[in-house]
Design a protein around this motif. Structure first.
Motif, mmCIF file in Angstrom:
data_model
loop_
_atom_site.group_PDB
_atom_site.id
_atom_site.type_symbol
_atom_site.label_atom_id
_atom_site.label_comp_id
_atom_site.label_asym_id
_atom_site.label_seq_id
_atom_site.Cartn_x
_atom_site.Cartn_y
_atom_site.Cartn_z
ATOM 1 N N ILE A 162 -12.107 5.450 9.385
ATOM 2 C CA ILE A 162 -10.871 6.223 9.298
ATOM 3 C C ILE A 162 -11.160 7.526 8.565
ATOM 4 O O ILE A 162 -11.751 7.526 7.491
ATOM 5 C CB ILE A 162 -9.789 5.422 8.549
ATOM 6 N N ASP A 192 0.825 -1.213 0.000
ATOM 7 C CA ASP A 192 0.000 0.000 0.000
ATOM 8 C C ASP A 192 0.858 1.262 0.000
ATOM 9 O O ASP A 192 0.664 2.171 -0.815
ATOM 10 C CB ASP A 192 -0.927 0.006 1.217
ATOM 11 N N SER A 193 1.810 1.324 0.938
ATOM 12 C CA SER A 193 2.615 2.536 1.048
ATOM 13 C C SER A 193 3.604 2.668 -0.104
ATOM 14 O O SER A 193 3.916 3.786 -0.536
ATOM 15 C CB SER A 193 3.351 2.562 2.390
ATOM 16 N N ASP A 234 -8.455 -1.299 4.468
ATOM 17 C CA ASP A 234 -8.199 -0.877 5.847
ATOM 18 C C ASP A 234 -9.448 -0.260 6.457
ATOM 19 O O ASP A 234 -9.769 -0.502 7.632
ATOM 20 C CB ASP A 234 -7.065 0.148 5.887
ATOM 21 N N GLN A 235 -10.152 0.541 5.674
ATOM 22 C CA GLN A 235 -11.375 1.168 6.153
ATOM 23 C C GLN A 235 -12.405 0.115 6.535
ATOM 24 O O GLN A 235 -13.015 0.188 7.620
ATOM 25 C CB GLN A 235 -11.937 2.095 5.065
ATOM 26 N N ARG A 257 -4.970 10.692 3.951
ATOM 27 C CA ARG A 257 -5.087 9.302 3.496
ATOM 28 C C ARG A 257 -5.775 9.278 2.124
ATOM 29 O O ARG A 257 -6.972 8.972 2.023
ATOM 30 C CB ARG A 257 -5.858 8.492 4.528
ATOM 31 N N LEU A 273 -7.942 6.013 0.521
ATOM 32 C CA LEU A 273 -9.050 5.362 1.233
ATOM 33 C C LEU A 273 -10.138 4.839 0.299
ATOM 34 O O LEU A 273 -10.920 3.969 0.689
ATOM 35 C CB LEU A 273 -9.679 6.325 2.243
ATOM 36 N N HIS A 328 -3.255 4.229 3.734
ATOM 37 C CA HIS A 328 -4.459 3.497 4.141
ATOM 38 C C HIS A 328 -5.410 3.325 2.952
ATOM 39 O O HIS A 328 -5.639 4.259 2.188
ATOM 40 C CB HIS A 328 -5.181 4.240 5.260
ATOM 41 N N THR A 329 -5.988 2.149 2.835
ATOM 42 C CA THR A 329 -6.821 1.786 1.687
ATOM 43 C C THR A 329 -8.275 1.550 2.086
ATOM 44 O O THR A 329 -8.629 1.573 3.271
ATOM 45 C CB THR A 329 -6.290 0.505 1.034
ATOM 46 N N LEU A 333 1.403 12.091 4.200
ATOM 47 C CA LEU A 333 0.495 11.202 3.474
ATOM 48 C C LEU A 333 0.772 9.762 3.859
ATOM 49 O O LEU A 333 1.942 9.347 3.976
ATOM 50 C CB LEU A 333 0.652 11.379 1.962
ATOM 51 N N THR A 334 -0.291 8.994 4.073
ATOM 52 C CA THR A 334 -0.158 7.581 4.422
ATOM 53 C C THR A 334 -0.952 6.731 3.432
ATOM 54 O O THR A 334 -1.814 7.226 2.710
ATOM 55 C CB THR A 334 -0.652 7.302 5.855
#
Length: 453
Positions: free
Chosen positions: A151, A33-34, A131-132, A165, A168, A127-128, A124-125
């Motif tokens: 999130i 992801d990152s 993840d949500q 994020r 997301l 998270h997808t 910035l991260t």
């Protein structure tokens, strides 16, 4: 709408306001992801003519022996992309319980520190949408509530750093497909499939259909939470004031005439703010307390706060039990941290023999001040929980009169403010005289409705 392929990936950063910033920071662990975030972000910035420079930070929590090698691999990718890279390590002993939460807080603090060092307010991260969905599934298992908003797309950390994020709305598989198309590989954290981890168990149990349903639910609840917060903020602005140090006053008719959900939420916010609580009190308990405050002279306590009805007003102040007292040696480490969840210590030069503790009722009655019409007994009760400076057992006076710079904070939002809670957090900080909250860095930003005037 979720993005499940390359369509739409190119536009995930278009809503972020990068202009006016020389630098931004991205958190990249080396996971799929990152790492996809890094490649997509670099491509976007290049397409904009090098809008701003990018720094990548990898946090090594010191929990897995292979983490160091993974950080080195990320650094190698950054060199290939001509991107600055830094590894930051979580030092010191690790807690035996609550490790995941402690690691998350440490990671946020390290990333915010790195952002400050390069002069940016944006992290910035990666998270997808997955993840949500996982987060929401876990929260629903615990009862849901306002946490069903999931999130936040943006969260303000310690009043200074925005954690954004942008992925997301992107499925994890789409990001991995993108990396494969670039000929790139990534690291898989073994904890992601460890059945001892709640998130790993949830991750393995969710179907594609459930992920879609959960992400859509989070979006709906987030908007409902935002609207509820805006209405509560308006109610606080219209009917609230700081009647005396540590004493919040709210017009009772303003609260009782509001819709039940708004009234309950407003009450929860003010109780938590007055008490410096980490979390809002439970909705059912707040509703029951509100029902008990119809008659003049009634009083109750909840969430470290006392709520009292006097005449046409409701008053809220910190109860006296459990108040902290901090001596000079410990205060050196307290700079920038919270006292009693209500005040952030900005500056004080600790003096041997002095300490910060609650007033405790030591202030002379002649010094008890309040706005016109405020019951003297409530003003004194509130003052008793206010920070004061002591020399051993001798009361010297209010902390702010002894050079202690303390900034009011907004209870549950003292450390993190999700973007869907900005309105009530702003209203509370304005009421208490706290710092102004910056607007989130969205492109084409329209000033949020102002609930402080």
């Amino acid at each position: 709408m979720l993005t499940t392929n390359m369509t739409g990936l190119a536009s995930v950063f278009s809503h972020i306001e990068f202009s006016g910033r020389d630098r931004i920071l991205a958190a990249v662990s080396g996971g799929g992801d990152s790492l996809a975030l890094l490649f997509l972000l670099k491509r976007f910035l290049d397409s904009q003519g090098g809008l701003c420079s990018l720094t990548v930070v990898t946090v090594d929590h010191g929990l897995r022996p292979e983490a160091g090698a993974e950080a080195q691999a990320v650094a190698a990718v950054c060199r290939r992309l001509a991107v600055s890279h830094r590894t930051m390590r979580w030092q010191g002993a690790k807690p035996s319980t609550g490790l995941a939460a402690a690691a998350r807080e440490a990671r946020q603090a390290l990333l915010a520190e790195a952002a400050s060092a390069i002069g940016t307010d944006i992290v910035l991260t990666g998270h997808t949408a997955d993840d949500q969905a996982e987060t929401l599934a876990m929260r629903l298992a615990r009862g849901g509530g306002l946490g069903e908003a999931g999130i936040a797309p943006a969260t303000l950390h310690e009043g200074a750093t925005w954690f954004l994020r942008p992925l997301l709305g992107i499925r994890r598989q789409a990001l991995r497909d993108f990396l494969r198309g670039q000929g790139e590989s990534w690291f898989d954290d073994p904890s992601n499939v460890d059945p001892r981890s709640e998130r790993a168990r949830v991750r393995q149990s969710l179907t594609d259909e459930e992920i879609v349903r959960l992400t859509e639910k989070a979006s709906v609840v987030a908007r409902e939470r935002e609207v509820l917060g805006e209405r509560a903020a308006r109610l606080i602005a219209d009917g609230g004031r700081l009647a005396a140090p540590g004493l919040i006053e709210l017009d009772a008719d303003t609260l009782h005439s509001a819709d039940a959900d708004v009234a309950s939420y407003t009450l929860r916010i003010l109780l938590a703010a007055a008490g410096g609580a980490v979390h809002l009190p439970a909705a059912d308990r707040a509703t029951a307390l509100l029902a008990s405050l119809w008659e003049d002279g009634t009083r109750s306590s909840l969430s470290r706060s006392v709520a009292a009805r006097v005449g046409g007003s409701l008053y809220f102040h910190r109860e006296r039990r459990g108040l902290p007292s901090i001596g000079a040696p410990d205060l050196t480490a307290m700079q920038g941290k919270l006292w009693d969840g209500r005040y952030r210590i900005r500056r004080w030069e600790p003096v041997e023999g002095l300490r910060i503790g609650p007033d405790g009722g030591a202030a002379p009655l002649s010094e008890i001040e309040g706005e016109s019409g405020v019951p003297r007994g409530l003003a004194r009760a509130a003052r008793a929980a206010q920070p004061a400076v002591w020399r051993k057992e001798r009361y010297l006076g209010p902390a702010d009169e002894w050079g202690v710079e303390m900034e009011p904070v907004a209870g549950p939002w003292a450390h993190l403010i999700p973007c869907f809670d900005l309105a009530p957090a702003r209203a509370v900080l304005h009421l208490l005289g706290g710092a102004e909250i910056p607007h989130p860095p969205w492109a084409r930003h329209k000033a949020a409705r102002d609930f402080t005037q």
